[in-house]
Motif scaffolding. Structure first.
Motif, PDB file in Angstrom:
ATOM      1  N   LEU A  11       0.838  -1.197   0.000  1.00 21.87           N
ATOM      2  CA  LEU A  11       0.000   0.000   0.000  1.00 21.87           C
ATOM      3  C   LEU A  11       0.873   1.248   0.000  1.00 21.87           C
ATOM      4  O   LEU A  11       1.806   1.352   0.797  1.00 21.87           O
ATOM      5  CB  LEU A  11      -0.902   0.004   1.234  1.00 21.87           C
ATOM      6  N   ALA A  12       0.559   2.161  -0.878  1.00 23.18           N
ATOM      7  CA  ALA A  12       1.269   3.436  -0.938  1.00 23.18           C
ATOM      8  C   ALA A  12       0.250   4.559  -1.043  1.00 23.18           C
ATOM      9  O   ALA A  12      -0.867   4.358  -1.527  1.00 23.18           O
ATOM     10  CB  ALA A  12       2.220   3.473  -2.125  1.00 23.18           C
ATOM     11  N   GLN A  13       0.651   5.722  -0.590  1.00 20.22           N
ATOM     12  CA  GLN A  13      -0.183   6.902  -0.731  1.00 20.22           C
ATOM     13  C   GLN A  13       0.044   7.528  -2.098  1.00 20.22           C
ATOM     14  O   GLN A  13       1.144   7.402  -2.671  1.00 20.22           O
ATOM     15  CB  GLN A  13       0.134   7.917   0.357  1.00 20.22           C
ATOM     16  N   ALA A  14      -0.946   8.191  -2.602  1.00 21.13           N
ATOM     17  CA  ALA A  14      -0.778   8.916  -3.861  1.00 21.13           C
ATOM     18  C   ALA A  14       0.384   9.895  -3.718  1.00 21.13           C
ATOM     19  O   ALA A  14       0.499  10.589  -2.702  1.00 21.13           O
ATOM     20  CB  ALA A  14      -2.055   9.648  -4.225  1.00 21.13           C
ATOM     21  N   GLY A  15       1.235   9.902  -4.729  1.00 21.34           N
ATOM     22  CA  GLY A  15       2.437  10.723  -4.683  1.00 21.34           C
ATOM     23  C   GLY A  15       3.636  10.011  -4.095  1.00 21.34           C
ATOM     24  O   GLY A  15       4.755  10.527  -4.145  1.00 21.34           O
ATOM     25  N   GLY A  16       3.393   8.843  -3.524  1.00 16.64           N
ATOM     26  CA  GLY A  16       4.464   8.083  -2.908  1.00 16.64           C
ATOM     27  C   GLY A  16       5.210   7.219  -3.900  1.00 16.64           C
ATOM     28  O   GLY A  16       5.033   7.342  -5.122  1.00 16.64           O
ATOM     29  N   SER A  17       6.037   6.329  -3.354  1.00 14.30           N
ATOM     30  CA  SER A  17       6.870   5.490  -4.210  1.00 14.30           C
ATOM     31  C   SER A  17       6.949   4.068  -3.671  1.00 14.30           C
ATOM     32  O   SER A  17       6.727   3.826  -2.474  1.00 14.30           O
ATOM     33  CB  SER A  17       8.267   6.089  -4.329  1.00 14.30           C
ATOM     34  N   THR A 119      -1.300  -1.195  -4.285  1.00 14.78           N
ATOM     35  CA  THR A 119      -2.509  -0.419  -4.052  1.00 14.78           C
ATOM     36  C   THR A 119      -2.103   1.006  -3.710  1.00 14.78           C
ATOM     37  O   THR A 119      -1.287   1.224  -2.812  1.00 14.78           O
ATOM     38  CB  THR A 119      -3.329  -1.005  -2.894  1.00 14.78           C
ATOM     39  N   VAL A 120      -2.646   1.957  -4.448  1.00 14.31           N
ATOM     40  CA  VAL A 120      -2.334   3.365  -4.219  1.00 14.31           C
ATOM     41  C   VAL A 120      -3.590   4.059  -3.732  1.00 14.31           C
ATOM     42  O   VAL A 120      -4.600   4.111  -4.432  1.00 14.31           O
ATOM     43  CB  VAL A 120      -1.807   4.034  -5.502  1.00 14.31           C
ATOM     44  N   ALA A 121      -3.492   4.600  -2.537  1.00 14.84           N
ATOM     45  CA  ALA A 121      -4.633   5.253  -1.907  1.00 14.84           C
ATOM     46  C   ALA A 121      -4.501   6.775  -2.000  1.00 14.84           C
ATOM     47  O   ALA A 121      -3.392   7.319  -2.010  1.00 14.84           O
ATOM     48  CB  ALA A 121      -4.731   4.834  -0.456  1.00 14.84           C
ATOM     49  N   LEU A 122      -5.653   7.424  -2.038  1.00 17.46           N
ATOM     50  CA  LEU A 122      -5.653   8.892  -2.078  1.00 17.46           C
ATOM     51  C   LEU A 122      -5.172   9.462  -0.751  1.00 17.46           C
ATOM     52  O   LEU A 122      -5.375   8.868   0.294  1.00 17.46           O
ATOM     53  CB  LEU A 122      -7.044   9.396  -2.397  1.00 17.46           C
TER      54      LEU A 122
END
Length: 122
Positions: A11-17, A119-122
């Motif tokens: 899981l990553a946040q939007a804008g993350g890597s 999975t990329v979360a807002l």
């Protein structure tokens, strides 16, 4: 028996890597192209990136160009996918692929890994 094993998803946040890794075993692919594909829920598997045997040439889909970087370490029989500036639309299962073709583009996969979920979360 050839195996491609992906790791690094999560899981990553939007804008993350995130950085994905794929280790090949059972044979060496040092002389062949390697690639990454992805499949989002309800969609077909799509090409993401490919790299020539030497790492000298790389290819990307338009949707990831400038944000993802494919690389390889032939000494470790490993290919990587560095992903930055992640977007929710990057959410998918990412698959490593190996080719026995002499060309990386168009990429023709002969072997597949089982995939790793990003999975990329807002």
């Amino acid at each position: 028996q050839v195996q491609l094993v992906e790791s690094g998803g999560g899981l990553a946040q939007a804008g993350g890597s995130l950085r994905l890794s794929c280790v090949a075993s059972g044979r060496t692919f040092n002389d062949y192209p390697m690639g990454w594909f992805r499949q989002a829920p309800g969609k077909e598997r799509e090409f993401v990136a490919a790299i020539t045997w030497s790492g000298g040439m790389t290819y990307y889909s338009d949707s990831v160009k400038g944000r993802f970087t494919i690389s390889r370490d032939n000494a470790k029989n490993t290919v990587y996918l560095q992903m930055i500036s992640l977007k929710p639309e990057d959410t998918a299962v990412y698959y490593c692929a190996a080719s026995l073709s002499s060309r990386a583009a168009p990429f023709i996969a002969n072997y597949w890994g089982r995939g790793t979920l990003v999975t990329v979360a807002l």
